[in-house]
Write a protein that holds these residues in place. Structure first.
Motif, PDB file in Angstrom:
ATOM      1  N   GLN A  24      54.295  39.013  26.451  1.00 47.11           N
ATOM      2  CA  GLN A  24      53.694  39.894  25.167  1.00 47.11           C
ATOM      3  C   GLN A  24      52.284  39.218  25.112  1.00 47.11           C
ATOM      4  O   GLN A  24      52.048  38.126  25.453  1.00 47.11           O
ATOM      5  CB  GLN A  24      54.526  39.525  24.051  1.00 47.11           C
ATOM      6  CG  GLN A  24      55.759  40.113  23.898  1.00 47.11           C
ATOM      7  CD  GLN A  24      56.315  39.726  22.496  1.00 47.11           C
ATOM      8  OE1 GLN A  24      56.167  38.899  21.948  1.00 47.11           O
ATOM      9  NE2 GLN A  24      57.156  40.634  22.296  1.00 47.11           N
ATOM     10  N   GLY A  25      51.495  40.080  24.866  1.00 48.44           N
ATOM     11  CA  GLY A  25      50.047  39.805  24.689  1.00 48.44           C
ATOM     12  C   GLY A  25      49.083  40.099  26.027  1.00 48.44           C
ATOM     13  O   GLY A  25      48.164  39.747  25.791  1.00 48.44           O
ATOM     14  N   ALA A  26      49.739  40.585  26.998  1.00 52.64           N
ATOM     15  CA  ALA A  26      49.052  40.528  28.213  1.00 52.64           C
ATOM     16  C   ALA A  26      48.439  41.998  28.069  1.00 52.64           C
ATOM     17  O   ALA A  26      48.766  42.758  27.485  1.00 52.64           O
ATOM     18  CB  ALA A  26      50.104  40.663  29.305  1.00 52.64           C
ATOM     19  N   ARG A  27      47.110  41.921  28.652  1.00 54.28           N
ATOM     20  CA  ARG A  27      46.151  43.327  28.323  1.00 54.28           C
ATOM     21  C   ARG A  27      46.552  44.161  29.623  1.00 54.28           C
ATOM     22  O   ARG A  27      46.882  43.805  30.336  1.00 54.28           O
ATOM     23  CB  ARG A  27      44.784  42.891  28.616  1.00 54.28           C
ATOM     24  CG  ARG A  27      44.398  42.161  27.491  1.00 54.28           C
ATOM     25  CD  ARG A  27      42.992  41.893  27.514  1.00 54.28           C
ATOM     26  NE  ARG A  27      42.100  42.895  28.063  1.00 54.28           N
ATOM     27  CZ  ARG A  27      40.683  42.622  28.666  1.00 54.28           C
ATOM     28  NH1 ARG A  27      40.203  41.106  28.553  1.00 54.28           N
ATOM     29  NH2 ARG A  27      40.017  43.509  29.135  1.00 54.28           N
ATOM     30  N   VAL A  28      46.837  45.469  29.181  1.00 57.59           N
ATOM     31  CA  VAL A  28      47.332  46.413  30.148  1.00 57.59           C
ATOM     32  C   VAL A  28      46.252  47.151  30.701  1.00 57.59           C
ATOM     33  O   VAL A  28      45.312  47.735  29.939  1.00 57.59           O
ATOM     34  CB  VAL A  28      48.455  47.293  29.727  1.00 57.59           C
ATOM     35  CG1 VAL A  28      48.858  48.343  30.480  1.00 57.59           C
ATOM     36  CG2 VAL A  28      49.647  46.570  29.413  1.00 57.59           C
ATOM     37  N   VAL A  29      45.880  47.235  31.745  1.00 57.56           N
ATOM     38  CA  VAL A  29      44.707  47.919  32.274  1.00 57.56           C
ATOM     39  C   VAL A  29      45.076  49.166  33.362  1.00 57.56           C
ATOM     40  O   VAL A  29      45.889  48.780  34.330  1.00 57.56           O
ATOM     41  CB  VAL A  29      43.805  47.035  33.176  1.00 57.56           C
ATOM     42  CG1 VAL A  29      42.732  47.682  33.631  1.00 57.56           C
ATOM     43  CG2 VAL A  29      43.431  45.810  32.251  1.00 57.56           C
ATOM     44  N   THR A  42      45.493  37.151  30.691  1.00 48.11           N
ATOM     45  CA  THR A  42      46.711  37.938  31.587  1.00 48.11           C
ATOM     46  C   THR A  42      46.584  39.191  31.417  1.00 48.11           C
ATOM     47  O   THR A  42      46.588  39.896  30.657  1.00 48.11           O
ATOM     48  CB  THR A  42      48.069  37.393  30.851  1.00 48.11           C
ATOM     49  OG1 THR A  42      48.034  35.857  31.099  1.00 48.11           O
ATOM     50  CG2 THR A  42      49.051  37.965  31.793  1.00 48.11           C
ATOM     51  N   LEU A  43      46.539  39.784  32.681  1.00 44.64           N
ATOM     52  CA  LEU A  43      46.292  41.228  32.750  1.00 44.64           C
ATOM     53  C   LEU A  43      47.276  41.774  33.300  1.00 44.64           C
ATOM     54  O   LEU A  43      48.143  41.014  34.408  1.00 44.64           O
ATOM     55  CB  LEU A  43      45.020  41.662  33.536  1.00 44.64           C
ATOM     56  CG  LEU A  43      43.656  41.121  33.141  1.00 44.64           C
ATOM     57  CD1 LEU A  43      42.606  41.294  33.855  1.00 44.64           C
ATOM     58  CD2 LEU A  43      43.410  41.429  31.692  1.00 44.64           C
ATOM     59  N   THR A  44      47.702  42.971  33.190  1.00 42.07           N
ATOM     60  CA  THR A  44      48.976  43.863  33.865  1.00 42.07           C
ATOM     61  C   THR A  44      48.068  45.093  34.289  1.00 42.07           C
ATOM     62  O   THR A  44      47.829  45.948  33.470  1.00 42.07           O
ATOM     63  CB  THR A  44      50.089  44.071  32.966  1.00 42.07           C
ATOM     64  OG1 THR A  44      50.573  42.889  32.724  1.00 42.07           O
ATOM     65  CG2 THR A  44      51.057  45.039  33.750  1.00 42.07           C
ATOM     66  N   PHE A  45      47.929  45.387  35.588  1.00 43.57           N
ATOM     67  CA  PHE A  45      47.420  46.683  36.096  1.00 43.57           C
ATOM     68  C   PHE A  45      48.619  47.743  36.211  1.00 43.57           C
ATOM     69  O   PHE A  45      49.471  47.259  36.828  1.00 43.57           O
ATOM     70  CB  PHE A  45      46.625  46.152  37.317  1.00 43.57           C
ATOM     71  CG  PHE A  45      45.296  45.528  37.204  1.00 43.57           C
ATOM     72  CD1 PHE A  45      44.353  46.236  36.896  1.00 43.57           C
ATOM     73  CD2 PHE A  45      45.285  44.219  37.311  1.00 43.57           C
ATOM     74  CE1 PHE A  45      43.137  45.339  36.600  1.00 43.57           C
ATOM     75  CE2 PHE A  45      44.387  43.426  37.370  1.00 43.57           C
ATOM     76  CZ  PHE A  45      43.046  43.957  36.740  1.00 43.57           C
TER      77      PHE A  45
END
Length: 58
Positions: free
Chosen positions: A28-33, A48-51
């Motif tokens: 939770q709180g990870a940025r989604v790109v 923390t990023l999620t592509f």
């Protein structure tokens, strides 16, 4: 230490870890790109990023 000697081989640091980070569980709180829509990103150390590209996440 000479320029570039911090990397043992390719994208691996001398301690064996990747300079690109490591996979994590969904957090939770990870940025989604979506890389198809992103021209530039503002990322700070520790973010923390999620592509997401279609059905693929990385």
């Amino acid at each position: 230490m000479t320029a570039g000697s911090a990397f043992a081989a390719g994208d691996t640091l001398l301690n064996g870890k990747s300079r690109f980070g490591h996979p994590t569980e969904d957090m939770q709180g990870a940025r989604v790109v979506d890389p198809t829509n992103a021209k530039a990103l503002n990322v700070r150390s520790g973010d923390t990023l999620t592509f997401v590209n279609g059905a693929k996440k990385f």
